[in-house]
Scaffold this motif. Structure first.
Motif, PDB file in Angstrom:
ATOM      1  N   GLU A  64      50.551 153.167  16.927  1.00 20.73           N
ATOM      2  CA  GLU A  64      50.022 151.951  16.580  1.00 20.73           C
ATOM      3  C   GLU A  64      48.870 151.945  17.992  1.00 20.73           C
ATOM      4  OE1 GLU A  64      51.917 148.635  17.504  1.00 20.73           O
ATOM      5  OE2 GLU A  64      52.966 148.153  15.355  1.00 20.73           O
ATOM      6  N   ALA A  65      48.527 152.785  18.733  1.00 17.41           N
ATOM      7  CA  ALA A  65      47.488 152.603  20.090  1.00 17.41           C
ATOM      8  C   ALA A  65      46.565 153.663  19.176  1.00 17.41           C
ATOM      9  CB  ALA A  65      48.500 153.111  20.879  1.00 17.41           C
ATOM     10  N   VAL A  66      47.153 154.814  18.630  1.00 16.86           N
ATOM     11  CA  VAL A  66      46.113 156.090  17.961  1.00 16.86           C
ATOM     12  C   VAL A  66      45.214 155.751  17.149  1.00 16.86           C
ATOM     13  CG1 VAL A  66      46.492 158.308  16.498  1.00 16.86           C
ATOM     14  CG2 VAL A  66      48.136 157.992  19.016  1.00 16.86           C
ATOM     15  N   ASN A  67      45.772 154.974  16.156  1.00 17.32           N
ATOM     16  CA  ASN A  67      44.435 153.554  15.307  1.00 17.32           C
ATOM     17  C   ASN A  67      44.186 152.996  15.346  1.00 17.32           C
ATOM     18  OD1 ASN A  67      46.701 155.679  13.203  1.00 17.32           O
ATOM     19  ND2 ASN A  67      48.042 153.532  12.628  1.00 17.32           N
ATOM     20  N   ASN A  68      44.575 151.080  16.236  1.00 15.99           N
ATOM     21  CA  ASN A  68      43.450 150.656  17.305  1.00 15.99           C
ATOM     22  C   ASN A  68      42.344 151.900  17.750  1.00 15.99           C
ATOM     23  OD1 ASN A  68      44.138 148.960  16.626  1.00 15.99           O
ATOM     24  ND2 ASN A  68      46.298 148.637  18.414  1.00 15.99           N
ATOM     25  N   VAL A  69      42.792 153.388  18.407  1.00 14.76           N
ATOM     26  CA  VAL A  69      41.785 153.991  19.351  1.00 14.76           C
ATOM     27  C   VAL A  69      40.636 154.201  18.148  1.00 14.76           C
ATOM     28  CG1 VAL A  69      40.942 155.685  20.502  1.00 14.76           C
ATOM     29  CG2 VAL A  69      42.682 154.781  21.509  1.00 14.76           C
ATOM     30  N   ILE A  70      40.672 154.094  16.919  1.00 12.61           N
ATOM     31  CA  ILE A  70      40.060 154.768  15.625  1.00 12.61           C
ATOM     32  C   ILE A  70      39.630 153.674  15.450  1.00 12.61           C
ATOM     33  CG2 ILE A  70      39.798 156.171  14.221  1.00 12.61           C
ATOM     34  CD1 ILE A  70      42.462 158.571  15.100  1.00 12.61           C
ATOM     35  N   ASP A  71      40.008 152.890  14.462  1.00  9.46           N
ATOM     36  CA  ASP A  71      39.482 151.384  14.312  1.00  9.46           C
ATOM     37  C   ASP A  71      39.024 150.476  14.647  1.00  9.46           C
ATOM     38  OD1 ASP A  71      41.014 153.219  12.101  1.00  9.46           O
ATOM     39  OD2 ASP A  71      42.949 151.849  12.099  1.00  9.46           O
ATOM     40  N   ILE A  72      39.260 150.877  16.321  1.00 11.05           N
ATOM     41  CA  ILE A  72      38.588 149.711  16.782  1.00 11.05           C
ATOM     42  C   ILE A  72      37.588 150.336  17.819  1.00 11.05           C
ATOM     43  CG2 ILE A  72      39.108 147.215  18.070  1.00 11.05           C
ATOM     44  CD1 ILE A  72      41.727 147.177  16.557  1.00 11.05           C
ATOM     45  N   ASP A  73      38.154 151.153  18.950  1.00 18.22           N
ATOM     46  CA  ASP A  73      37.587 151.353  19.686  1.00 18.22           C
ATOM     47  C   ASP A  73      36.507 151.805  20.337  1.00 18.22           C
ATOM     48  OD1 ASP A  73      39.494 149.835  21.282  1.00 18.22           O
ATOM     49  OD2 ASP A  73      40.844 151.104  22.277  1.00 18.22           O
ATOM     50  N   ILE A  74      36.886 153.245  19.537  1.00 23.24           N
ATOM     51  CA  ILE A  74      35.357 153.794  18.861  1.00 23.24           C
ATOM     52  C   ILE A  74      34.350 153.294  18.435  1.00 23.24           C
ATOM     53  CG2 ILE A  74      34.668 155.984  17.582  1.00 23.24           C
ATOM     54  CD1 ILE A  74      37.158 157.126  18.582  1.00 23.24           C
TER      55      ILE A  74
ATOM     56  N   MET B  21      53.070 153.671  29.339  1.00 25.88           N
ATOM     57  CA  MET B  21      53.552 153.044  30.374  1.00 25.88           C
ATOM     58  C   MET B  21      54.460 151.920  29.363  1.00 25.88           C
ATOM     59  SD  MET B  21      53.307 152.371  33.420  1.00 25.88           S
ATOM     60  CE  MET B  21      53.491 150.287  33.561  1.00 25.88           C
ATOM     61  N   PHE B  22      54.211 151.445  27.949  1.00 30.00           N
ATOM     62  CA  PHE B  22      54.635 150.926  27.154  1.00 30.00           C
ATOM     63  C   PHE B  22      56.732 151.442  26.483  1.00 30.00           C
ATOM     64  CE2 PHE B  22      51.350 152.889  24.480  1.00 30.00           C
ATOM     65  CZ  PHE B  22      52.203 153.542  23.059  1.00 30.00           C
ATOM     66  N   TYR B  23      56.680 153.100  27.329  1.00 27.40           N
ATOM     67  CA  TYR B  23      58.185 153.661  26.991  1.00 27.40           C
ATOM     68  C   TYR B  23      58.943 152.144  27.290  1.00 27.40           C
ATOM     69  CZ  TYR B  23      59.318 155.048  31.592  1.00 27.40           C
ATOM     70  OH  TYR B  23      59.993 154.956  33.031  1.00 27.40           O
ATOM     71  N   LYS B  24      58.191 151.595  28.601  1.00 31.45           N
ATOM     72  CA  LYS B  24      59.744 150.538  29.679  1.00 31.45           C
ATOM     73  C   LYS B  24      59.862 149.924  28.531  1.00 31.45           C
ATOM     74  CE  LYS B  24      58.134 150.188  34.106  1.00 31.45           C
ATOM     75  NZ  LYS B  24      58.348 148.976  34.803  1.00 31.45           N
ATOM     76  N   GLU B  25      59.051 149.437  27.102  1.00 29.12           N
ATOM     77  CA  GLU B  25      59.826 148.266  26.627  1.00 29.12           C
ATOM     78  C   GLU B  25      60.729 149.000  25.358  1.00 29.12           C
ATOM     79  OE1 GLU B  25      55.858 147.342  25.188  1.00 29.12           O
ATOM     80  OE2 GLU B  25      54.770 146.964  27.125  1.00 29.12           O
ATOM     81  N   GLY B  26      60.910 149.558  25.887  1.00 27.65           N
ATOM     82  CA  GLY B  26      61.828 150.632  25.198  1.00 27.65           C
ATOM     83  C   GLY B  26      62.018 151.261  24.513  1.00 27.65           C
ATOM     84  N   LEU B  27      62.554 152.035  23.612  1.00 26.11           N
ATOM     85  CA  LEU B  27      62.430 153.660  23.177  1.00 26.11           C
ATOM     86  C   LEU B  27      62.454 153.534  22.024  1.00 26.11           C
ATOM     87  CD1 LEU B  27      64.216 155.516  25.903  1.00 26.11           C
ATOM     88  CD2 LEU B  27      61.346 155.682  25.541  1.00 26.11           C
ATOM     89  N   LYS B  28      62.889 152.801  20.720  1.00 20.96           N
ATOM     90  CA  LYS B  28      63.319 152.571  19.827  1.00 20.96           C
ATOM     91  C   LYS B  28      62.478 152.354  18.495  1.00 20.96           C
ATOM     92  CE  LYS B  28      68.493 150.863  19.767  1.00 20.96           C
ATOM     93  NZ  LYS B  28      69.155 149.750  18.786  1.00 20.96           N
ATOM     94  N   LYS B  29      61.043 152.055  19.615  1.00 17.47           N
ATOM     95  CA  LYS B  29      60.290 151.553  18.947  1.00 17.47           C
ATOM     96  C   LYS B  29      59.506 152.489  19.665  1.00 17.47           C
ATOM     97  CE  LYS B  29      61.239 147.229  16.680  1.00 17.47           C
ATOM     98  NZ  LYS B  29      60.632 145.847  16.535  1.00 17.47           N
ATOM     99  N   TYR B  30      59.250 152.609  20.249  1.00 18.05           N
ATOM    100  CA  TYR B  30      58.224 154.077  20.822  1.00 18.05           C
ATOM    101  C   TYR B  30      57.215 154.483  20.670  1.00 18.05           C
ATOM    102  CZ  TYR B  30      55.930 156.899  24.680  1.00 18.05           C
ATOM    103  OH  TYR B  30      54.981 157.725  25.405  1.00 18.05           O
ATOM    104  N   ASP B  31      57.455 155.584  19.517  1.00 19.28           N
ATOM    105  CA  ASP B  31      56.491 155.969  18.446  1.00 19.28           C
ATOM    106  C   ASP B  31      55.865 155.143  17.359  1.00 19.28           C
ATOM    107  OD1 ASP B  31      57.332 158.587  18.962  1.00 19.28           O
ATOM    108  OD2 ASP B  31      58.896 159.178  17.494  1.00 19.28           O
ATOM    109  N   ILE B  32      56.491 154.209  17.056  1.00 16.45           N
ATOM    110  CA  ILE B  32      55.834 152.955  16.369  1.00 16.45           C
ATOM    111  C   ILE B  32      53.885 152.457  17.007  1.00 16.45           C
ATOM    112  CG2 ILE B  32      55.573 150.881  15.186  1.00 16.45           C
ATOM    113  CD1 ILE B  32      58.430 151.471  14.388  1.00 16.45           C
ATOM    114  N   LYS B  33      54.473 152.124  18.218  1.00 14.18           N
ATOM    115  CA  LYS B  33      54.085 151.563  19.858  1.00 14.18           C
ATOM    116  C   LYS B  33      52.828 153.360  19.657  1.00 14.18           C
ATOM    117  CE  LYS B  33      57.062 147.885  21.467  1.00 14.18           C
ATOM    118  NZ  LYS B  33      57.429 147.615  22.740  1.00 14.18           N
ATOM    119  N   LEU B  34      52.954 153.770  20.171  1.00 16.36           N
ATOM    120  CA  LEU B  34      52.277 155.163  19.843  1.00 16.36           C
ATOM    121  C   LEU B  34      51.242 155.087  18.778  1.00 16.36           C
ATOM    122  CD1 LEU B  34      51.022 157.176  21.978  1.00 16.36           C
ATOM    123  CD2 LEU B  34      52.830 158.755  20.569  1.00 16.36           C
TER     124      LEU B  34
END
Length: 395
Positions: free
Chosen positions: A216-226, A201-214
């Motif tokens: 960050e999401a992957v890192n958060n899953v591994i570093d925090i969620d798991i 869903m965060f693609y709607k916030e702008g595409l320039k930083k999409y890769d960075i946000k994605l």
């Protein structure tokens, strides 16, 4: 608690209620306790806030809080519920529940103590492992939110609000459906855009930083969620990241557990467990042959990234064959059980599918009943050749 209320009202004011995810209308919001689980970035928080904004005339009857707020360092969820309920609150919305230790016990105690208080909480897709816990099994209704389907992406892009089609409808009537949808739009450029940036869903916030946000999401899953759900050390988190990076270059991959274990410096059991964790966290999809039971220590027969946005994150020139299979399994596994086929690529129910480009032939599946070629780079199919993009209309 006053500070939590200020934050809630500010976030609520900034929430738009123009477009809702597919799951919104399927949730029975009258249930006493609802868990909305899914991968980070698919819109769980937004859906709760939209429900409050669209439903509650008196916003003080509801309260939204995120469990990663520092307020919970010195207070419990039960204390929050108690004070909120005593002040006339009726609906408590708790975000990122897995950030709170012993959350299941807290939810149970709230459920048993405040009979007129409704609790809706979100959590990582990893929380699915709690479905069978004795404390919550009779109390919580679990709802699973997937990432954006291609159909939803077209809706959010304001291209068109197309209906959901069942697998049976697509198989039996794909040509007529495709003719209607593509009458006034060029579907292939939109599909290629979706494959790169359309699942979260965060693609709607702008595409320039999409890769960075994605990332960050992957890192958060591994570093925090798991780690919030599985008791793993920092070294194991590093191995999970290393394993994901290795697999991203190999998929679609028939796993050699010995080789993977050597590559990340792990033993066999831990490597298979890591695969299961990454799959439960919606970073991988694990597929096996029919009648094979998949458990934490069972080696899958094929490994794919969970969705195509991840494919492009790990390499600008993603393997197109891998991306095709990734899309197909991702969209189908949201509505059905996908297994590997002895002939062809995948089986769903009594259908066999071979996935490929527009020139893909029927050679591998020509003698198999109910078999279909799923072809990329075509707008409209013919007979048993179905466009790949159409399998994004399933939810």
């Amino acid at each position: 608690m006053n500070n939590l209320i200020k934050i809630y009202l500010r976030i609520l004011q900034e929430t738009e209620v123009k477009s809702f995810r597919y799951l919104y209308s399927d949730v029975d919001w009258n249930e006493r306790c609802i868990a909305i689980i899914g991968a980070k970035g698919v819109g769980k928080t937004t859906m709760m806030l939209q429900h409050i904004k669209a439903t509650f005339e008196d916003k003080n009857k509801a309260l939204y809080v995120s469990l990663d707020n520092s307020w919970f360092a010195n207070h419990t969820i039960f204390e929050l519920a108690d004070e909120f309920y005593m002040n006339g609150g009726t609906h408590l919305f708790l975000d990122e529940i897995h950030h709170y230790p012993n959350w299941a016990t807290q939810i149970k105690n709230i459920y048993d103590s405040f009979l007129k208080l409704k609790v809706i909480f979100t959590g990582s897709s990893l929380l699915q492992i709690y479905k069978s816990t004795a404390d919550l099994s009779r109390r919580v209704v679990y709802e699973k939110l997937e990432g954006l389907s291609f159909r939803e992406f077209l809706k959010f892009e304001k291209v068109g609000d197309f209906p959901v089609f069942s697998l049976k409808e697509i198989v039996e009537n794909h040509q007529n459906i495709a003719l209607q949808i593509t009458e006034n739009i060029k579907i292939m450029p939109l599909f290629k855009k979706y494959l790169k940036i359309g699942y979260y869903m965060f693609y709607k916030e702008g595409l320039k930083k999409y890769d960075i946000k994605l990332q960050e999401a992957v890192n958060n899953v591994i570093d925090i969620d798991i780690p919030a759900i599985e008791n793993i050390e920092f070294e194991s988190r590093h191995k999970l990241k290393k394993l994901l990076a290795i697999l991203a270059k190999l998929v679609p991959y028939t796993p050699n557990i010995t080789d993977l274990s050597k590559a990340i410096g792990s033993n066999r059991n831990n490597t298979v467990k890591y695969l299961s964790l990454l799959a439960n966290a919606k970073l991988l999809n694990l597929v096996s042959y029919k009648n094979k039971t998949i458990g934490d220590l069972t080696k899958p027969d094929k490994v794919l990234l969970n969705n195509t946005n991840l494919s492009y994150l790990f390499g600008e020139n993603a393997n197109i064959g891998s991306a095709r299979e990734t899309f197909f399994v991702n969209q189908l596994s949201s509505v059905a059980d996908v297994v590997l086929a002895k002939q062809g690529d995948f089986m769903i129910d009594n259908y066999t599918f071979e996935v490929g480009g527009k020139k893909k032939s029927f050679d591998q599946i020509k003698d198999i009943p109910n078999s279909f070629v799923v072809a990329d780079d075509i707008e409209i199919g013919y007979k048993n050749k179905i466009p790949l993009w159409m399998f994004g209309l399933l939810y």
